[in-house]
Motif scaffolding. Sequence first.
Motif, PDB file in Angstrom:
ATOM      1  N   ALA A 142       3.489   1.441   4.929  1.00 36.21           N
ATOM      2  CA  ALA A 142       3.156   2.872   4.900  1.00 36.21           C
ATOM      3  C   ALA A 142       4.258   3.695   5.553  1.00 36.21           C
ATOM      4  O   ALA A 142       4.617   4.777   5.071  1.00 36.21           O
ATOM      5  CB  ALA A 142       1.820   3.112   5.608  1.00 36.21           C
ATOM      6  N   GLU A 151      -5.996   1.983   2.879  1.00 42.81           N
ATOM      7  CA  GLU A 151      -4.549   2.095   2.697  1.00 42.81           C
ATOM      8  C   GLU A 151      -4.167   3.201   1.717  1.00 42.81           C
ATOM      9  O   GLU A 151      -2.986   3.365   1.401  1.00 42.81           O
ATOM     10  CB  GLU A 151      -3.970   0.774   2.175  1.00 42.81           C
ATOM     11  N   THR A 152      -5.160   3.955   1.240  1.00 43.24           N
ATOM     12  CA  THR A 152      -4.880   5.031   0.289  1.00 43.24           C
ATOM     13  C   THR A 152      -5.086   6.398   0.926  1.00 43.24           C
ATOM     14  O   THR A 152      -5.880   6.555   1.859  1.00 43.24           O
ATOM     15  CB  THR A 152      -5.785   4.924  -0.953  1.00 43.24           C
ATOM     16  N   HIS A 153      -4.362   7.390   0.400  1.00 40.17           N
ATOM     17  CA  HIS A 153      -4.535   8.787   0.808  1.00 40.17           C
ATOM     18  C   HIS A 153      -5.319   9.494  -0.292  1.00 40.17           C
ATOM     19  O   HIS A 153      -4.924   9.481  -1.460  1.00 40.17           O
ATOM     20  CB  HIS A 153      -3.183   9.460   1.008  1.00 40.17           C
ATOM     21  N   GLU A 163       7.141   4.016   3.143  1.00 42.01           N
ATOM     22  CA  GLU A 163       6.846   5.025   2.108  1.00 42.01           C
ATOM     23  C   GLU A 163       7.018   6.427   2.680  1.00 42.01           C
ATOM     24  O   GLU A 163       7.573   7.317   2.029  1.00 42.01           O
ATOM     25  CB  GLU A 163       5.411   4.849   1.610  1.00 42.01           C
ATOM     26  N   ARG A 197      -0.748   5.852  -2.239  1.00 41.20           N
ATOM     27  CA  ARG A 197      -0.597   4.981  -1.080  1.00 41.20           C
ATOM     28  C   ARG A 197      -0.314   5.822   0.164  1.00 41.20           C
ATOM     29  O   ARG A 197       0.403   6.829   0.088  1.00 41.20           O
ATOM     30  CB  ARG A 197       0.547   3.979  -1.294  1.00 41.20           C
ATOM     31  N   VAL A 198      -0.890   5.418   1.293  1.00 42.98           N
ATOM     32  CA  VAL A 198      -0.606   6.105   2.553  1.00 42.98           C
ATOM     33  C   VAL A 198       0.895   6.069   2.807  1.00 42.98           C
ATOM     34  O   VAL A 198       1.538   5.029   2.705  1.00 42.98           O
ATOM     35  CB  VAL A 198      -1.366   5.441   3.718  1.00 42.98           C
ATOM     36  N   GLY A 199       1.450   7.234   3.124  1.00 39.55           N
ATOM     37  CA  GLY A 199       2.880   7.340   3.355  1.00 39.55           C
ATOM     38  C   GLY A 199       3.612   7.991   2.208  1.00 39.55           C
ATOM     39  O   GLY A 199       4.675   8.589   2.394  1.00 39.55           O
ATOM     40  N   ARG A 230       0.908  -3.796   6.722  1.00 39.18           N
ATOM     41  CA  ARG A 230       0.369  -2.618   6.045  1.00 39.18           C
ATOM     42  C   ARG A 230       0.903  -1.333   6.681  1.00 39.18           C
ATOM     43  O   ARG A 230       1.247  -0.377   5.995  1.00 39.18           O
ATOM     44  CB  ARG A 230      -1.159  -2.647   6.070  1.00 39.18           C
TER      45      ARG A 230
END
Length: 301
Positions: A71, A156-158, A74, A267-269, A67
Amino acid sequence: MRRVRLLVELERRGSLASVAEALHLSASGISAQIARLEREVGANLVARSGRGLRLTEAGHRLAENGRGLLAAMEAAESELRQLSGEVAGTVRLASFQSAALLLVPHALACEETHPGLRVELVQVEPEVAVPALLAGDFDLVIAEEYPGVHPWIPVETHREDLGVDPLFIVVAERLLQGRALSVAGGRIPWVMEARGSAAREWAELTCRRLGFEPDVRYESDDLLVHLELIQHGRAAGLLPALAVVRGAPGLHLTPAGSARTLLTLSRVGSEHSPAVRVVRDALLAAMRSVDSAFELLNRAH
């Protein structure tokens, strides 16, 4: 990294069939890719459990690290796009209905400002859209958060908030027949969203706080269906301002004393991707444009 993503999805979803459905792949193909990943890392990552697979301790460790790797990848891609200075590419946007009707059309003006940008919209509820976001099917999701309902947003989300959307109890005047809502509420039919949704959980809690158990006769995730049933005097419902701000003649609106929060998730990143950033900013501007209408609606009721 593609094989690591499959392992992460298997941990998240729990079965090959679920991963295959989400990623539009065959279960046998996913199983072959994970077997190849096992050979690459030199460890058993999955084990048979009945008819399915479960992750071993090594599998869980790699998924956890995976994970972070995904990230980071990304983020690296977003940084490279930032360096180019160009806002281009496709942003796949998922939105629930009321936001798709009132926010997204205004936000799509960003395509005119950035000719290299393409925005694709899919109308889908957050409960479906967020797992699809993590699987890579979407780049940005418009979601909602109801007061008093347990948090559900994956780490795992922004997250970035768009604003608040006031909530109302809505019923046709003739259905009340001069009775107070607290008296009539348990005797009239209600329309609500499907069981298990955040909106349904909040709606039932609100009715109970008013002192009655709602007779939920109609279920639909389509708020236009809710509004039609309410306007025809067939049911009462709980609706956000986005659903009624364009006018609701003959309806009795009672502020529910709370508001849902509208937000965007990526998504994070990927949150610094220029294309994602532009679409997010356009949605924020669209939300600001309806804030004044929300204020007028609150004052009127």
